[in-house]
Scaffold this motif. Sequence first.
Motif, PDB file in Angstrom:
ATOM      1  N   UNK A 178       0.827  -1.209   0.000  1.00  7.44           N
ATOM      2  CA  UNK A 178       0.000   0.000   0.000  1.00  7.44           C
ATOM      3  C   UNK A 178       0.860   1.258   0.000  1.00  7.44           C
ATOM      4  N   UNK A 179       1.905   1.280   0.839  1.00  7.09           N
ATOM      5  CA  UNK A 179       2.763   2.464   0.897  1.00  7.09           C
ATOM      6  C   UNK A 179       3.560   2.645  -0.392  1.00  7.09           C
ATOM      7  N   UNK A 180       3.953   1.536  -1.012  1.00  5.84           N
ATOM      8  CA  UNK A 180       4.655   1.635  -2.295  1.00  5.84           C
ATOM      9  C   UNK A 180       3.777   2.327  -3.327  1.00  5.84           C
ATOM     10  N   UNK A 181       2.517   1.885  -3.413  1.00  6.94           N
ATOM     11  CA  UNK A 181       1.606   2.417  -4.414  1.00  6.94           C
ATOM     12  C   UNK A 181       1.261   3.878  -4.152  1.00  6.94           C
TER      13      UNK A 181
ATOM     14  N   UNK B 204       7.797  -5.156 -14.815  1.00  9.49           N
ATOM     15  CA  UNK B 204       8.277  -3.972 -14.107  1.00  9.49           C
ATOM     16  C   UNK B 204       9.174  -3.108 -14.992  1.00  9.49           C
ATOM     17  N   UNK B 205       9.091  -1.818 -14.765  1.00 10.74           N
ATOM     18  CA  UNK B 205       9.976  -0.873 -15.421  1.00 10.74           C
ATOM     19  C   UNK B 205      11.184  -0.630 -14.523  1.00 10.74           C
ATOM     20  N   UNK B 206      11.959   0.384 -14.828  1.00 13.66           N
ATOM     21  CA  UNK B 206      13.124   0.698 -13.999  1.00 13.66           C
ATOM     22  C   UNK B 206      12.707   1.284 -12.656  1.00 13.66           C
ATOM     23  N   UNK B 207      11.457   1.720 -12.553  1.00 14.79           N
ATOM     24  CA  UNK B 207      10.932   2.254 -11.295  1.00 14.79           C
ATOM     25  C   UNK B 207       9.797   1.364 -10.826  1.00 14.79           C
ATOM     26  N   UNK B 208      10.058   0.539  -9.850  1.00 18.71           N
ATOM     27  CA  UNK B 208       9.033  -0.327  -9.288  1.00 18.71           C
ATOM     28  C   UNK B 208       8.143   0.486  -8.366  1.00 18.71           C
ATOM     29  N   UNK B 209       6.815   0.291  -8.403  1.00 15.02           N
ATOM     30  CA  UNK B 209       6.065  -0.763  -9.088  1.00 15.02           C
ATOM     31  C   UNK B 209       5.411  -0.315 -10.393  1.00 15.02           C
ATOM     32  N   UNK B 210       5.969   0.677 -11.077  1.00 21.71           N
ATOM     33  CA  UNK B 210       5.430   1.070 -12.380  1.00 21.71           C
ATOM     34  C   UNK B 210       5.711  -0.010 -13.414  1.00 21.71           C
ATOM     35  N   UNK B 211       4.733  -0.251 -14.278  1.00 23.06           N
ATOM     36  CA  UNK B 211       4.944  -1.211 -15.354  1.00 23.06           C
ATOM     37  C   UNK B 211       5.748  -0.573 -16.480  1.00 23.06           C
TER      38      UNK B 211
END
Length: 334
Positions: A111-114, A188-195
């Motif tokens: 949750x905090x990641x998102x 995953x892209x280079x920035x998790x959790x972005x696809x």
Amino acid sequence: MNEDLKVNLSGLPRDYLDAGAAENVSAAVSSQVPAGEREPELVVNPWDIVLCTSGTLISCENAIVVLIIFHNPSLRAPMFLLIGSLALADLLAGIGLIINFVFAYLLQSEATKLVTIGLIVASFSASVCSLLAITVDRYLSLYYALTYHSERTVTFTYVMLTMLWGTSICLGLLPVLGWNCLRDESTCSVVRPLTKNNAAILSVSFLFMFALMLQLYIQICKIVMRHAHQIALQHHFLATSHYVTTRKGVSTLAIILGTFAACWMPFTLYSLIADYTYPSIYTYATLLPATYNSIINPVIYAFRNQEIQKALCLICCGCIPSSLAQRARSPSDV
């Protein structure tokens, strides 16, 4: 096992420990540490400290601009509303970097990641969109000089602000609403959790906005040169005045576009070609300059403005220097 212990806990790059991996590493270490000895603590990644420091500087600097514009009733023109929007977006970006650092090391959860990545994406998107809106406003103020100071311009400004913040919030909500790679590491892209697709859309959008800004500033430069030429002819000192004013205008535009491109272009291009398998150090090395744009923005767009300088002087020393009060605005002040 030694490699696992060196994994960074930051929420920005890809190298994030999931709960199962963390338990396995902890159990493995505990089984090998003799009784009576303390387990080695995970070291904070220096890159994360630099990002957090950058976020703190961004927050402090842009908070000053937001407070000046908010508490000064005379700064309600469209130009100042857009500068305030830029400062607010950069302020939220700085806060997002700080929160990301705190949550990454103290409160680790999906949750905090998102939430943190959503805040960072939304705020940086609003920052870039605000830069584009400022460019559009500067072009309109020169191209439609006679009708610029009207209710129509104010209405158009509010429409731009509504659209840019609405778009930025939607982009920030995408990871929260399910467009993330928490369930599928391979996307995953280079920035998790972005696809990877999400990062590609953001990168292409940035390139499009940069191309549009470049075109608008070329048109602004042409208008400034034409105005400077006309003024110089009226005062009969074409050679000196026209050269100085034109050079100053072109230099200002070069600083604006050059700074913007130098800060954002490395991370944008890297996001297009790289994915989660690339070393995280490359993500840090390209992302950090992008945060510097939010540090430089107040200097270029706010603190160079005469009205904001006057307001800042009134707050700091209670007076306006005579040199600042008597200084006139020239056509090159774009």
